[in-house]
Scaffold this motif. Structure first.
Motif, short mmCIF file in Angstrom:
data_model
loop_
_atom_site.label_atom_id
_atom_site.label_comp_id
_atom_site.label_asym_id
_atom_site.label_seq_id
_atom_site.Cartn_x
_atom_site.Cartn_y
_atom_site.Cartn_z
N ARG A 187 51.64 47.88 -5.37
CA ARG A 187 51.95 46.85 -4.37
C ARG A 187 50.51 46.45 -3.66
O ARG A 187 49.84 47.42 -3.18
N ALA A 188 50.39 44.99 -3.36
CA ALA A 188 49.20 44.56 -2.92
C ALA A 188 49.41 45.08 -1.51
O ALA A 188 50.24 44.94 -0.96
N SER A 189 48.31 45.35 -0.96
CA SER A 189 48.24 45.92 0.60
C SER A 189 47.16 45.72 1.23
O SER A 189 45.88 45.80 0.43
N ASN A 190 46.94 45.74 2.52
CA ASN A 190 45.60 45.60 3.25
C ASN A 190 45.35 46.86 3.97
O ASN A 190 44.40 47.27 4.68
N THR A 203 38.59 47.03 1.13
CA THR A 203 38.66 46.00 1.90
C THR A 203 39.09 44.57 1.33
O THR A 203 38.83 43.44 1.95
N THR A 204 39.43 44.66 -0.05
CA THR A 204 40.10 43.51 -0.63
C THR A 204 41.33 43.61 -0.76
O THR A 204 42.06 44.63 -1.00
N LEU A 205 42.21 42.55 -1.03
CA LEU A 205 43.59 42.35 -1.43
C LEU A 205 43.86 42.84 -2.77
O LEU A 205 43.86 41.81 -3.72
N PRO A 207 46.10 45.27 -5.52
CA PRO A 207 47.47 46.25 -5.61
C PRO A 207 46.83 47.72 -5.30
O PRO A 207 45.76 47.90 -6.09
N ARG B 10 42.43 34.95 -7.32
CA ARG B 10 42.31 36.33 -6.81
C ARG B 10 40.98 36.38 -5.80
O ARG B 10 41.15 36.80 -4.63
N GLU B 14 40.88 36.63 -1.70
CA GLU B 14 39.94 37.54 -1.17
C GLU B 14 39.22 36.95 -0.07
O GLU B 14 38.93 37.64 1.10
N LEU B 17 41.23 36.05 2.75
CA LEU B 17 41.54 37.16 3.47
C LEU B 17 40.57 37.57 4.54
O LEU B 17 40.82 38.13 5.56
N PHE B 42 52.10 40.42 5.96
CA PHE B 42 50.82 39.74 5.52
C PHE B 42 50.74 40.06 4.08
O PHE B 42 50.26 38.98 3.37
N ALA B 43 51.00 41.34 3.64
CA ALA B 43 50.89 41.70 2.28
C ALA B 43 51.75 40.56 1.28
O ALA B 43 51.33 40.04 0.40
#
Lengths: 846, 182
Positions: A187-190, A203-205, A207, B10, B14, B17, B42-43
């Motif tokens: 799952r993509a997450s921050n 620090t990047t989005l 997964p 992507r 980034e 973001l 947000f995700a």
């Protein structure tokens, strides 16, 4: 930009717009002093406190054990799913290297998590005395790696691996704690975890996957070995031998260069790697090398990593009952009791609920080549729906009395019932009727609509045989046939998928060959005839597979929504694991003479096995499928079903087997005056139980109401009483040693009735969602089932005076059979039950 | 933002973001009134941006488009009963925030909490409007793009009127809460 001419008001307005959302609870004084009693917990000490809340050392006065009790700072306000999420995450994980969740609930308005209390100290505390030698660090790192293996295997990423979250117990065992940040894999997450342990990609989005944790593991490992906390490998790691090499690999900046999961770490740390010949780099012998996606350990290439992706977190009493993968492998459609869900496999995320305009229970889901879905629902009759690819629209294709359907690209409609396959085209229907001893199980169109794959089951003298056929969709002319006894199991749907080269399907491996299934491929020409030799594409260490698809890159995607991988048999007064002949055995009865009877269905001839007190083995082979064996007067009563368990023609009987091979049928109740009958679509779930192995036994018979009969040899069954509601899934009953009937009615109530149906007592089992098994032990009652409010299974002993004790407590293992034995012995059948939907993906094999 | 014009979705996300992530996450937290929900949405919004990069036509700024996507994620979550689900979870037991994003006590002052509570008194849509106009200083056309329902823009004039009502309501609430007597 001026918002208002009143400066005070403008300032306030800007303040309101810019106000940050406060976090849950400011740390302050613990909510209760040590010594306070909170519900059933006595708070005996403070173990720690943080942003999440407070952890007390507490004593559970009901279950009589010490626990670590986690409470939030305050009751009530700012409800957050996080606390519950964490509990659910840990509760779903079982491993000696993870702290167990005993219970989750609410007491005096405070949510709580009761955790296993580990006596020991944190790795952070241990680090204050300086770095460790490699041979000292290795067992600790191995413990953390094993914990990560368990986490990753269940489809989670911990995201906060650091010395503070590792406890080294006094006995030297290692436990990983704190799942407050854990995420489903992929799952993509921050969420970035603790910065000094987080990998560069934090620090990047991206997964979050297991390699996030293997990096943190590297930072932790380097800290252990060198006392240095740094996100890159230090040169001194070279002095730490193989362990240092593993840590170095973990600290690779590029995720694809790191060990892929905890399992890989365990393998690397368990097998002290030997240097590969001639592989010497700058004086450092690299014993680990990546070869493709597999690792070389001791010169042996591991199989390509199969990626397991958990798509759901279902409650144990709310399982998935149908699922399919889209033909491009990107979307999964699954049905549970709440409806039909779409999942994005790549994200992975739930895309939403597909709403069908009419009520009905989803029976089958099939992915079509154009991305749409053919869904059959049942509500009285059957409706075949075409659901478009984005799940927005569903249209009725066909209605009728069939079991599953499909829609061809040319508009042809396929309807399948147990005995009839119909392909409807404008003006011309083509029909295939099943032969006398044949049941049709499954049929779908090929992508171009010109062929059909048809699965059927045929009754033979020795049992049944399953067959796959490829036939022309226009005249049903059969072009290719494959029949095998192990073409999946009766509890498993036929799983087949069109493959670019032909037809792929799932077949169960033979008993004794381990737990698992194989995926086979038959190359076919465009007219459906064999165009090459059949070959085995892959094997999966899972017993149940419910969906198969070939992804765009030729990768094999399999779906499962229930694991029935292992039966554990625990027996004796201390419940030690007992040996079994095959993994599907279930304990059925334990005679007073000391023979423990088990049933086994996976063998070619299903068998009742009895292990005698002196270790001898008695085998009573049968044809058909067994549900139970009950000892009576030195013989064994066995309920068996032949034919199709999923519906269609079946033959069932109750027979008395004697050791000398004698076989005597019993008369059955009601309209079924013959001992052997052939009719209903679903075999009745009848049960027999005898007190003290003496007749009359009691037969439970599902008729309009659930009927109880006294059963004696050669005499017609005598109706004792009936109960209105004994639901199919969770209704359970059992005779007690005192000759009463213990009845769990499926709604969580457990009643004790005499043989006239009069209620003698009720037993409180409010803490279980449902009852999976009932047993007795002296005057006590044993019940097992999923615990209410927390995804765990329990076996609870209830005493007549209201006392209770939890005998077993586990996230995945459910006790499904409770058998009382002589000399204080108890035999338990334990199934691993995983109600989640899993997708497993492996690269295409040559 | 060359990546926005290239096919490297992507990388573009980034960059977006890094540039606007914190403010958009804070926006979502404020609209939902909950940091956990904000982080989750947000995700989702980031994933939506990545999936929808090819549909970004440059009619608005990328930031504005990102806000619109985030706003849609919030709207979807509310429509899908996010609130109901949370209420249901609360029935099971009221569970507090875990480790993530805990503000130290000395930062989360009463003053800030009271401001937050005033904003919480507004419905989510009005919270969004307030933040976009006052704190993010967007012009009415941008706000109209972000607040658009199912692709149909809300007229800037209607938004302006609504904003006036929001201000009046907030002022009444603030007066009632004793802000102007302090």
């Amino acid at each position: 930009m001026t918002l208002t001419d009143d400066p005070a008001w403008e300032g306030l307005l800007r303040g309101i717009a810019a106000a940050s959302v406060p976090s849950a609870g400011p740390p302050g004084e613990p909510p209760f002093p040590v010594g306070h009693s909170l519900g059933r917990f006595e708070l005996r000490g403070l173990l720690g406190a943080g942003g999440f809340g407070v952890v007390y050392r507490a004593h559970d006065t009901v279950l009589g054990r010490d626990v670590a009790l986690k409470l939030p700072w305050r009751r009530g306000a700012q409800a957050s799913r996080g606390f519950l999420d964490e509990a659910r995450t840990v509760a779903a994980l079982t491993d000696p290297h993870l702290v167990s969740v005993y219970d989750v609930g609410e007491v005096d308005g405070f949510p709580f998590i009761a955790l296993e209390l580990v006596q020991g100290r944190s790795l952070r505390a241990r680090l204050t005395s300086g770095p460790m030698r490699a041979n000292e660090a290795r067992p600790i790192l191995l413990g953390v790696a094993r914990a990560l293996r368990a986490v990753h295997a269940r489809g989670w990423v911990h995201l906060d691996v650091k010395p503070d979250n590792v406890i080294v117990a006094d006995d030297g065992s290692v436990k990983l704690l704190d799942f407050g940040l854990a995420h489903p894999t992929g799952r993509a997450s921050n969420v970035g975890g603790t910065p000094s342990y987080a990998p560069p990609e934090a620090t990047t989005l991206t997964p979050r996957d297991a390699r996030f944790d293997t990096f943190a593991f590297g930072v932790l490992g380097q800290e252990l070995l060198l006392g240095v906390r740094a996100p890159r490998p230090a040169a001194e790691l070279g002095r730490s031998g193989a362990v240092g090499a593993v840590i170095r690999q973990c600290l690779a900046a590029n995720p694809s260069d790191r060990p892929a999961s905890g399992a890989v770490l365990v393998q690397a740390l368990e097998h002290r790697p030997r240097p590969a010949m001639g592989l010497v780099v700058a004086g450092l012998v690299l014993a680990l090398a990546l070869v493709g996606s597999g690792w070389l350990v001791q010169g042996r290439a591991l199989p390509p990593a199969r990626q397991h992706l958990r798509l759901t977190a279902q409650r144990v009493d709310r399982p998935i009952h149908a699922a399919a993968i889209s033909r491009d492998g990107r979307v999964v459609l699954s049905a549970d009791t709440r409806g039909l869900w779409r999942f994005d496999v790549e994200a992975p995320t739930r895309l939403g609920l597909v709403t069908l305009p009419e009520p009905g229970e989803v029976g089958t889901v099939r992915a079509r080549a154009d991305g749409a879905w053919a869904v059959s629902t049942h509500d009285g009759g059957t409706v075949l729906w075409l659901v478009d690819a984005d799940g927005e629209h569903a249209t009725v294709v066909s209605r009728g009395a069939f079991r599953m359907g499909d829609l061809g690209p040319d508009g042809a409609v396929l309807e399948l019932d147990d005995t009839r396959l119909t392909v409807r085209r404008a003006g011309a229907d083509v029909v295939r009727a099943a032969s006398g001893k044949e049941v049709l199980l499954y049929a779908t169109f090929s992508d171009d609509g010109r062929l059909l794959v048809i699965a059927s089951q045929r009754l033979q003298r020795s049992g049944w045989l399953r067959c796959l056929e490829v036939a022309s969709a226009t005249d049903l002319d059969v072009r290719w046939t494959h029949c095998a006894e192990r073409l999946t199991q009766p509890w498993m749907p036929v799983v087949a998928s069109w493959h670019p080269e032909g037809l792929a399907w799932v077949e169960t491996e033979a008993a004794g060959a381990g737990s698992g299934v194989a995926i086979h491929l038959q190359p076919l020409s465009s007219d459906g005839r064999a165009s090459g030799a059949r070959r085995r594409l892959d094997g999966i260490d899972e017993e149940t597979v419910s969906g198969l698809s070939i992804g765009q890159a030729g990768e094999l995607l399999t779906l499962r929504h229930e694991v029935k991988r292992t039966t554990e048999l625990l027996a004796g007064t201390t419940l030690q694991p007992a040996s079994v002949e095959d993994f599907d055995e279930r304990p059925s009865a334990w005679s007073e003479a000391g023979t423990l009877w088990r049933t086994q269905s996976r063998a070619r001839i299903p068998t009742v096995l009895g292990t005698t007190r002196d270790g001898g083995l008695r085998q009573l082979p049968l044809s058909g499928w067994l549900s139970s064996a009950t000892p009576v007067d030195g013989d064994v009563l066995v309920w068996t079903t032949r034919g199709n368990l999923d519906g269609g023609a079946s033959i069932w009987e109750l027979v008395r087997l004697s050791e000398d091979g004698g076989r005597e049928p019993y008369l059955l109740p009601g309209v079924l005056e013959e001992a052997v009958s052939l009719s209903r679509s679903v075999p009745p779930r009848a049960e027999v139980s005898c007190a003290h192995e003496r007749e009359p036994c009691v037969l439970g018979w599902p008729a309009e109401q659930y009927e109880f009969y006294a059963l004696e040899r050669r005499a017609p069954p005598r109706l004792l009483f009936s109960v209105p509601d004994l639901r199919e899934r969770y209704g359970k009953w059992r005779m007690s040693a005192r000759g009463t009937v213990l009845l769990a009615d499926g709604r969580g109530a457990l009643r004790e009735l005499d043989l006239s149906g009069r209620e003698l007592a009720t037993w409180g089992v409010d803490d279980l969602e449902a009852i999976l098994a009932v047993g007795t032990r002296d005057d006590d009652v044993l019940v097992s089932g999923p615990a209410r409010g927390v995804d765990r299974f329990r076996l609870v002993r209830l005493q007549p005076d209201g006392g209770r004790a939890a005998l077993l407590d586990d996230a995945l293992k459910a006790v499904t059979d409770i058998v009382d034995g002589p000399d204080g012995g108890l035999a338990l059948g334990v199934r691993v039950i995983d109600t989640d939907l899993w997708l497993s993906r492996a690269s295409a094999h040559p | 933002m060359a990546a926005l014009h290239s096919s490297d979705a992507r990388r573009a996300v980034e960059l977006a973001l890094a540039a606007w992530g914190p403010e958009i996450e804070a926006f979502l937290s404020a609209v939902m009134g909950d940091r956990g929900a904000g982080a989750e949405l947000f995700a989702e919004a980031c994933a939506d941006v990545m999936a929808g990069m090819s549909t970004f036509q440059g009619k608005s700024s990328f930031r504005c488009w990102f806000y619109a996507v985030a706003r849609n994620a919030a709207r979807r979550a509310m429509r899908d009963g996010y609130r109901r689900k949370r209420a249901h979870d609360a029935d099971l037991g009221v569970f507090e925030q875990p480790l993530r994003s805990v503000t130290p006590r000395f930062v989360a002052t009463d003053w800030k909490r009271r401001l937050h509570e005033l904003r919480e008194a507004l419905p989510p849509d009005e919270r969004a409007l307030l933040i976009l106009r006052v704190d993010r200083a967007m012009d009415w056309h941008e706000i109209s793009h972000v607040m658009a329902e199912e692709g149909a823009d809300v007229s800037p004039a209607a938004l302006r009127k609504r904003f006036e009502r929001v201000k009046a309501r907030l002022k009444a609430l603030a007066t009632e809460d004793g802000w102007f007597s302090e």
